[in-house]
Design an enzyme around this catalytic site. Structure first.
Site, PDB file in Angstrom:
ATOM      1  N   ILE A   8       0.875  -1.052  -0.056  1.00  0.00           N
ATOM      2  CA  ILE A   8       0.041  -0.060   0.099  1.00  0.00           C
ATOM      3  C   ILE A   8       0.868   1.063  -0.178  1.00  0.00           C
ATOM      4  O   ILE A   8       1.899   1.255   0.844  1.00  0.00           O
ATOM      5  CB  ILE A   8      -1.008  -0.046   1.187  1.00  0.00           C
ATOM      6  CG1 ILE A   8      -2.004  -1.188   1.037  1.00  0.00           C
ATOM      7  CG2 ILE A   8      -1.803   1.253   1.357  1.00  0.00           C
ATOM      8  CD1 ILE A   8      -2.729  -1.375   2.318  1.00  0.00           C
ATOM      9  N   ASN A  10       0.989   4.239   1.007  1.00  0.00           N
ATOM     10  CA  ASN A  10       1.278   5.144   2.228  1.00  0.00           C
ATOM     11  C   ASN A  10       1.836   4.545   3.375  1.00  0.00           C
ATOM     12  O   ASN A  10       2.079   4.906   4.378  1.00  0.00           O
ATOM     13  CB  ASN A  10       0.095   6.067   2.667  1.00  0.00           C
ATOM     14  CG  ASN A  10      -1.259   4.926   3.022  1.00  0.00           C
ATOM     15  OD1 ASN A  10      -1.021   3.757   3.038  1.00  0.00           O
ATOM     16  ND2 ASN A  10      -2.286   5.588   3.665  1.00  0.00           N
ATOM     17  N   CYS A  11       2.267   3.196   3.248  1.00  0.00           N
ATOM     18  CA  CYS A  11       3.066   2.356   4.228  1.00  0.00           C
ATOM     19  C   CYS A  11       4.137   2.539   4.222  1.00  0.00           C
ATOM     20  O   CYS A  11       5.152   2.917   3.518  1.00  0.00           O
ATOM     21  CB  CYS A  11       2.797   0.918   4.077  1.00  0.00           C
ATOM     22  SG  CYS A  11       3.894   0.003   5.082  1.00  0.00           S
ATOM     23  N   ASP A  12       4.562   3.030   5.660  1.00  0.00           N
ATOM     24  CA  ASP A  12       6.255   3.426   5.745  1.00  0.00           C
ATOM     25  C   ASP A  12       7.369   2.512   5.343  1.00  0.00           C
ATOM     26  O   ASP A  12       8.346   2.671   4.833  1.00  0.00           O
ATOM     27  CB  ASP A  12       6.515   3.802   7.207  1.00  0.00           C
ATOM     28  CG  ASP A  12       5.735   5.366   7.692  1.00  0.00           C
ATOM     29  OD1 ASP A  12       5.406   6.091   6.833  1.00  0.00           O
ATOM     30  OD2 ASP A  12       5.506   5.422   8.680  1.00  0.00           O
ATOM     31  N   LYS A  15       7.620   2.512   1.637  1.00  0.00           N
ATOM     32  CA  LYS A  15       8.377   3.756   1.301  1.00  0.00           C
ATOM     33  C   LYS A  15       9.839   3.326   1.186  1.00  0.00           C
ATOM     34  O   LYS A  15      10.767   3.611   0.711  1.00  0.00           O
ATOM     35  CB  LYS A  15       8.145   4.674   2.095  1.00  0.00           C
ATOM     36  CG  LYS A  15       6.644   5.143   1.756  1.00  0.00           C
ATOM     37  CD  LYS A  15       6.284   6.636   2.448  1.00  0.00           C
ATOM     38  CE  LYS A  15       4.907   6.837   2.115  1.00  0.00           C
ATOM     39  NZ  LYS A  15       4.473   8.133   3.166  1.00  0.00           N
TER      40      LYS A  15
END
Length: 114
Positions: A8, A10-12, A15
């Site tokens: 996903i 927006n998952c750190d 990233k």
């Protein structure tokens, strides 16, 4: 073979994995469960390699918000159905590289893969 990072956006941890792959010049495709969906084929292939227990994130908000009935007596089939319905419950990231599946992200882990 291609390299695909599943997760996903927006998952750190996603990233961090994307940054590592980019910095190490590893060509990859990103598959966002929320935008691109999830297939039975992916779930079955990943489960065969990783096991449904490893794929199911019981610590996340989505799992904790399930009904007690949904959380009770989990089996492979029940877990895969829940993961398809709620892909945010899949532990992230899952990396597919050269026909192998890998779960989670640690720099040393990715160094050994690539």
């Amino acid at each position: 073979m291609s390299t695909v990072l599943y997760g996903i956006a927006n998952c750190d941890t996603i990233k961090k994995a994307k940054k590592w792959l980019t910095e190490n010049q590893v060509a990859f495709e990103f598959h966002d469960y929320r935008k691109d969906g999830i297939t039975d084929q992916f779930l079955n292939d990943a489960e065969a390699a990783l096991g449904w227990e490893a794929m199911l994130n019981k610590r996340g908000t989505t799992f904790r918000q399930l009904s007690d009935e949904d959380k009770a007596d989990l089996t492979k089939d029940k877990a895969l159905a829940l993961l398809k319905e709620h892909p945010a419950m899949i532990k992230r990231p899952i990396l597919s590289h050269e026909g192998q599946f890998h779960i989670a992200f640690k720099p040393a882990q990715y160094e050994s893969i690539f």
